[in-house]
Design an enzyme around this catalytic site. Structure first.
Site, PDB file in Angstrom:
ATOM      1  N   ASN A  13       0.869  -1.184   0.000  1.00  0.00           N
ATOM      2  CA  ASN A  13       0.000   0.000   0.000  1.00  0.00           C
ATOM      3  C   ASN A  13       0.898   1.224   0.000  1.00  0.00           C
ATOM      4  OD1 ASN A  13      -1.790   2.042   0.433  1.00  0.00           O
ATOM      5  ND2 ASN A  13      -2.472   1.364   2.464  1.00  0.00           N
ATOM      6  N   TRP A  14       0.997   1.847  -1.153  1.00  0.00           N
ATOM      7  CA  TRP A  14       1.910   2.997  -1.283  1.00  0.00           C
ATOM      8  C   TRP A  14       1.313   4.280  -0.722  1.00  0.00           C
ATOM      9  CZ3 TRP A  14       4.340   2.213  -6.862  1.00  0.00           C
ATOM     10  CH2 TRP A  14       5.218   1.112  -6.793  1.00  0.00           C
ATOM     11  N   LYS A  15       0.053   4.248  -0.320  1.00  0.00           N
ATOM     12  CA  LYS A  15      -0.602   5.421   0.269  1.00  0.00           C
ATOM     13  C   LYS A  15      -0.393   6.647  -0.641  1.00  0.00           C
ATOM     14  CE  LYS A  15      -0.285   3.225   4.742  1.00  0.00           C
ATOM     15  NZ  LYS A  15      -0.220   3.347   6.202  1.00  0.00           N
ATOM     16  N   HIS A  99      -9.636   0.959   4.835  1.00  0.00           N
ATOM     17  CA  HIS A  99      -8.377   1.247   5.516  1.00  0.00           C
ATOM     18  C   HIS A  99      -8.626   2.208   6.679  1.00  0.00           C
ATOM     19  CE1 HIS A  99      -4.320   2.507   6.391  1.00  0.00           C
ATOM     20  NE2 HIS A  99      -3.919   1.416   5.745  1.00  0.00           N
ATOM     21  N   GLU A 101      -7.026   4.625   7.762  1.00  0.00           N
ATOM     22  CA  GLU A 101      -6.775   6.049   7.486  1.00  0.00           C
ATOM     23  C   GLU A 101      -7.989   6.684   6.826  1.00  0.00           C
ATOM     24  OE1 GLU A 101      -3.017   5.466   5.518  1.00  0.00           O
ATOM     25  OE2 GLU A 101      -2.083   5.025   7.455  1.00  0.00           O
ATOM     26  N   GLU A 173      -5.205  -4.868  10.615  1.00  0.00           N
ATOM     27  CA  GLU A 173      -4.232  -3.790  10.804  1.00  0.00           C
ATOM     28  C   GLU A 173      -4.567  -3.034  12.087  1.00  0.00           C
ATOM     29  OE1 GLU A 173      -2.281  -2.699   6.754  1.00  0.00           O
ATOM     30  OE2 GLU A 173      -3.960  -1.352   7.135  1.00  0.00           O
ATOM     31  N   GLY A 179       2.358   2.664  10.832  1.00  0.00           N
ATOM     32  CA  GLY A 179       3.256   3.806  10.675  1.00  0.00           C
ATOM     33  C   GLY A 179       3.952   4.212  11.960  1.00  0.00           C
ATOM     34  N   SER A 218       3.475  -1.728  10.413  1.00  0.00           N
ATOM     35  CA  SER A 218       4.925  -1.697  10.640  1.00  0.00           C
ATOM     36  C   SER A 218       5.612  -3.011  10.260  1.00  0.00           C
ATOM     37  CB  SER A 218       5.242  -1.309  12.094  1.00  0.00           C
ATOM     38  OG  SER A 218       4.774   0.007  12.360  1.00  0.00           O
ATOM     39  N   GLY A 239       2.926  -1.026   4.383  1.00  0.00           N
ATOM     40  CA  GLY A 239       2.876   0.401   4.073  1.00  0.00           C
ATOM     41  C   GLY A 239       4.262   0.942   3.770  1.00  0.00           C
ATOM     42  N   GLY A 240       4.851   1.616   4.753  1.00  0.00           N
ATOM     43  CA  GLY A 240       6.135   2.309   4.558  1.00  0.00           C
ATOM     44  C   GLY A 240       7.206   1.454   3.905  1.00  0.00           C
TER      45      GLY A 240
HETATM   46  P1  13P Z   1       2.918   0.710   7.748  1.00  0.00           P
HETATM   47  O1  13P Z   1       3.471  -0.588   7.207  1.00  0.00           O
HETATM   48  O2  13P Z   1       3.611   1.923   7.247  1.00  0.00           O
HETATM   49  O3  13P Z   1       2.785   0.656   9.242  1.00  0.00           O
HETATM   50  O4  13P Z   1       1.420   0.831   7.173  1.00  0.00           O
HETATM   51  C1  13P Z   1       0.582  -0.268   7.255  1.00  0.00           C
HETATM   52  C2  13P Z   1      -0.621   0.001   6.453  1.00  0.00           C
HETATM   53  O5  13P Z   1      -1.416   0.860   6.785  1.00  0.00           O
HETATM   54  C3  13P Z   1      -0.815  -0.774   5.216  1.00  0.00           C
HETATM   55  O6  13P Z   1      -2.088  -0.596   4.708  1.00  0.00           O
END
Ligand code: 13P
Length: 266
Positions: A13-15, A99, A101, A173, A179, A218, A239-240
């Site tokens: 997930n590149w957000k 998600h 977020e 999640e 994050g 994470s 994510g990151g």
């Molecule tokens: P991180 O891996 O940056 O914690 O993000 C997880 C995430 O929200 C994937 O959708």
């Protein structure tokens, strides 16, 4: 189906990162470094980069699934700035829904997320439905109640056969792990994964739920083994670390070991 036979999935997930140009480069690099048999790989770039990622991978690595990070719950209409499921035809074959977020920033409720799930499946998009509790919920031991409410809300009104046929994936999640660099333990993820299967079985009146359940929050190449050592965990939503080719190479390589072990035990 035994847990050990489920598909192993690593989804990126590149957000809100990468321009269309950056995204095609990054997708090409990651694809070249993650060609591991039996692992389902998915990249979810921003909407504006879907076409460039598709074009970058079409020749070289068509096995990489391409996903959107969200979809609107209506098919069309006066929804400025939104994207509907049919609009993603030819651009994506997967989509993330629910998600945390978006629950936090865009007001996505369980009901809206349920509608999005229906739109995704009807449009032939494979959904990754995200669920997960806040830190305060976990501190008072309410994490399973929260995930039950999220799941039953989103699954309500959908025929189990439609979601199964649509290839539903659930991502656990925990919000406090996203994050933050503070990942859940493998045991926490496995326990929630078992709870998720029970909740889905109750919701579907079914005794053999085989929906893949991913862990997200994470995840890195250094901790992926802890999650995939658990037979209840079927992969990761990253994510990151998914923006870093070295990290993705390590994560998918480890997922390949789990996938290979599952194949031999079939
Ligand atoms: P991180 O891996 O940056 O914690 O993000 C997880 C995430 O929200 C994937 O959708």
């Amino acid at each position: 189906m035994m847990p050990s036979m489920r598909e192993v999935i690593v989804a990126a997930n590149w957000k809100m990162h990468t321009s269309p140009g950056d995204a095609s480069e990054l997708a090409r690099t990651i694809s070249a470094r993650t060609r591991v048999p039996s692992v389902t790989r998915v990249i979810c770039p921003p909407f504006v980069a879907l076409a460039s990622v598709r074009d970058a991978l079409a020749q070289d690595d068509p096995d990489v699934g391409i996903g959107a990070q969200n979809v609107h719950h209506e098919l069309q209409g006066a929804y400025t700035g939104e994207i509907s499921a049919p609009m993603l035809a030819g651009l994506a074959t997967w989509v993330i829904v629910g998600h945390s977020e978006r629950r936090r920033d865009a007001g996505d409720t369980d009901e809206i997320i349920g509608l999005k799930l229906g739109r995704a499946v009807a449009a032939g998009l494979r959904p990754i439905l995200c669920v997960g509790e806040q830190l305060g919920d976990r501190e008072v031991g309410r994490q399973v109640d929260v995930v039950r409410r999220q799941l039953t809300g989103a699954l309500a009104g959908h025929a189990p056969s439609a979601l199964r046929h649509g290839g539903l994936v659930i991502a656990y999640e925990p919000v406090w792990a996203i994050g933050t660099g503070r990942n859940a333990s493998g045991q926490d993820a496995a326990a929630m994964s078992s709870a998720i299967h029970s909740i889905v079985e109750d919701a579907w009146g079914d005794t053999r739920d085989d929906t893949p359940v991913l862990y997200g929050g994470s995840v890195t190449s250094a901790n992926i083994a802890e999650f995939l050592a658990e037979s209840e965990v079927d992969g990761a939503l990253v994510g990151g670390a998914s923006l870093k080719p070295d990290e993705m190479a390590g994560i998918v390589a480890r997922a390949g070991l789990t996938a290979a072990a599952r194949h031999t035990s079939e």
